[in-house]
Design a protein around this motif. Sequence first.
Motif, PDB file in Angstrom:
ATOM      1  N   ILE A  28      -2.224   4.858   0.633  1.00 49.72           N
ATOM      2  CA  ILE A  28      -3.309   3.877   0.700  1.00 49.72           C
ATOM      3  C   ILE A  28      -4.661   4.551   0.904  1.00 49.72           C
ATOM      4  CG2 ILE A  28      -4.253   1.994   2.100  1.00 49.72           C
ATOM      5  CD1 ILE A  28      -1.325   1.166   2.651  1.00 49.72           C
ATOM      6  N   ALA A  29      -4.676   5.607   1.706  1.00 51.10           N
ATOM      7  CA  ALA A  29      -5.937   6.309   1.985  1.00 51.10           C
ATOM      8  C   ALA A  29      -6.562   6.867   0.717  1.00 51.10           C
ATOM      9  CB  ALA A  29      -5.703   7.427   2.993  1.00 51.10           C
ATOM     10  N   ALA A  30      -5.725   7.296  -0.216  1.00 58.03           N
ATOM     11  CA  ALA A  30      -6.244   7.866  -1.472  1.00 58.03           C
ATOM     12  C   ALA A  30      -7.052   6.830  -2.237  1.00 58.03           C
ATOM     13  CB  ALA A  30      -5.083   8.375  -2.321  1.00 58.03           C
ATOM     14  N   PRO A  73     -11.072   5.955   3.372  1.00 57.99           N
ATOM     15  CA  PRO A  73     -11.720   5.777   4.685  1.00 57.99           C
ATOM     16  C   PRO A  73     -12.441   7.046   5.106  1.00 57.99           C
ATOM     17  CG  PRO A  73      -9.397   6.237   4.977  1.00 57.99           C
ATOM     18  CD  PRO A  73      -9.613   6.091   3.490  1.00 57.99           C
ATOM     19  N   GLN A  74     -13.453   6.886   5.948  1.00 55.39           N
ATOM     20  CA  GLN A  74     -14.126   8.047   6.536  1.00 55.39           C
ATOM     21  C   GLN A  74     -13.374   8.519   7.776  1.00 55.39           C
ATOM     22  OE1 GLN A  74     -17.705   5.479   6.594  1.00 55.39           O
ATOM     23  NE2 GLN A  74     -18.831   7.360   6.158  1.00 55.39           N
ATOM     24  N   VAL A  75     -12.811   7.548   8.503  1.00 54.46           N
ATOM     25  CA  VAL A  75     -12.071   7.840   9.729  1.00 54.46           C
ATOM     26  C   VAL A  75     -10.727   7.122   9.684  1.00 54.46           C
ATOM     27  CG1 VAL A  75     -12.008   7.540  12.246  1.00 54.46           C
ATOM     28  CG2 VAL A  75     -14.160   8.145  11.115  1.00 54.46           C
ATOM     29  N   ALA A  76      -9.677   7.795  10.110  1.00 55.94           N
ATOM     30  CA  ALA A  76      -8.362   7.168  10.251  1.00 55.94           C
ATOM     31  C   ALA A  76      -7.950   7.243  11.712  1.00 55.94           C
ATOM     32  CB  ALA A  76      -7.330   7.866   9.374  1.00 55.94           C
ATOM     33  N   VAL A 106     -12.968   2.567   8.097  1.00 53.81           N
ATOM     34  CA  VAL A 106     -11.899   3.019   8.986  1.00 53.81           C
ATOM     35  C   VAL A 106     -10.543   2.477   8.533  1.00 53.81           C
ATOM     36  CG1 VAL A 106     -11.120   3.182  11.385  1.00 53.81           C
ATOM     37  CG2 VAL A 106     -13.570   2.960  10.886  1.00 53.81           C
ATOM     38  N   MET A 107      -9.509   3.309   8.657  1.00 49.61           N
ATOM     39  CA  MET A 107      -8.135   2.891   8.416  1.00 49.61           C
ATOM     40  C   MET A 107      -7.362   3.008   9.722  1.00 49.61           C
ATOM     41  SD  MET A 107      -5.299   4.237   5.640  1.00 49.61           S
ATOM     42  CE  MET A 107      -5.120   5.895   6.294  1.00 49.61           C
ATOM     43  N   VAL A 108      -6.456   2.057   9.990  1.00 51.01           N
ATOM     44  CA  VAL A 108      -5.650   2.066  11.207  1.00 51.01           C
ATOM     45  C   VAL A 108      -4.182   2.260  10.827  1.00 51.01           C
ATOM     46  CG1 VAL A 108      -4.954   0.789  13.264  1.00 51.01           C
ATOM     47  CG2 VAL A 108      -7.273   0.494  12.336  1.00 51.01           C
ATOM     48  N   VAL A 126     -10.964  -0.766   6.130  1.00 51.77           N
ATOM     49  CA  VAL A 126     -10.629  -0.787   4.701  1.00 51.77           C
ATOM     50  C   VAL A 126      -9.135  -0.831   4.447  1.00 51.77           C
ATOM     51  CG1 VAL A 126     -12.758   0.370   4.005  1.00 51.77           C
ATOM     52  CG2 VAL A 126     -10.743   1.748   4.580  1.00 51.77           C
ATOM     53  N   ALA A 127      -8.316  -0.506   5.461  1.00 49.96           N
ATOM     54  CA  ALA A 127      -6.866  -0.528   5.261  1.00 49.96           C
ATOM     55  C   ALA A 127      -6.151  -0.402   6.599  1.00 49.96           C
ATOM     56  CB  ALA A 127      -6.433   0.622   4.345  1.00 49.96           C
ATOM     57  N   THR A 128      -4.914  -0.903   6.628  1.00 51.66           N
ATOM     58  CA  THR A 128      -4.021  -0.672   7.767  1.00 51.66           C
ATOM     59  C   THR A 128      -2.659  -0.294   7.193  1.00 51.66           C
ATOM     60  OG1 THR A 128      -3.270  -2.981   7.898  1.00 51.66           O
ATOM     61  CG2 THR A 128      -5.206  -2.379   9.207  1.00 51.66           C
TER      62      THR A 128
END
Length: 223
Positions: free
Chosen positions: A48-50, A54-57, A11-13, A36-38
């Motif tokens: 960052i998502a690239a 993450p599966q979910v943001a 998950v990314m926030v 995995v990231a914020t």
Amino acid sequence: MSDVPLRPLRVMVVDDHPMWREAVARDLAEAGHDVVATAGEGHAAVRIAAAARPQVAVVDLQLPDLSGVEVTRRLAAADPPVRVLVLSASGEQQDVLEAVKAGATGYLLKSAAREEFLDAVRRTGEGDAVFTPGLAGLVLGEYRRLAAAPAREDDDAPRLTERETEVLRLVAKGLTYKQIAQRLVLSHRTVQNHVQNTLGKLQLHNRVELVRYAIEKGLDEEQ
């Protein structure tokens, strides 16, 4: 009962308020998910998502540079696509509909309880359309309005199997994958496969678009 999910998600926030962002990330980590990231800005979130994949943001709509709607659009269109749960203070109709049309899988208000939020993240990861109570009716109401527009010729529409149509009808009625599996005596994975096959045939991107298609075809009205 433990908060640890059966299947942890990556998950990314994305939120521009540091304290809120850290609190959400902490809740997710304590529930067993892999944060995995914020990010506090939209452009940074997309970049960052690239790399973080993450599966979910979990995305706030109000960001200082790129809007949460645009971040949602880019994440949903990524390869592989990221499922987006919008977590916003706004329950305004325009904000909700813009987020859904951009590809958000769900939309939850920040006033939601911790348990409701964690359940929404889990269901988003499974591909369920998740909305704060009241917002689901708003979204489906808009889809019904759009469905009332003059229909285009459909002679070349992809043909679904009998089982795919049956699953689609239950999706349109708002049932979760687990409920559909129980109703049709199928495994959860089989239901997911049917939905993914249907999405591919219809060239749709997510469950929300699938619900709209089903409503346009009147499948939600069938008994």
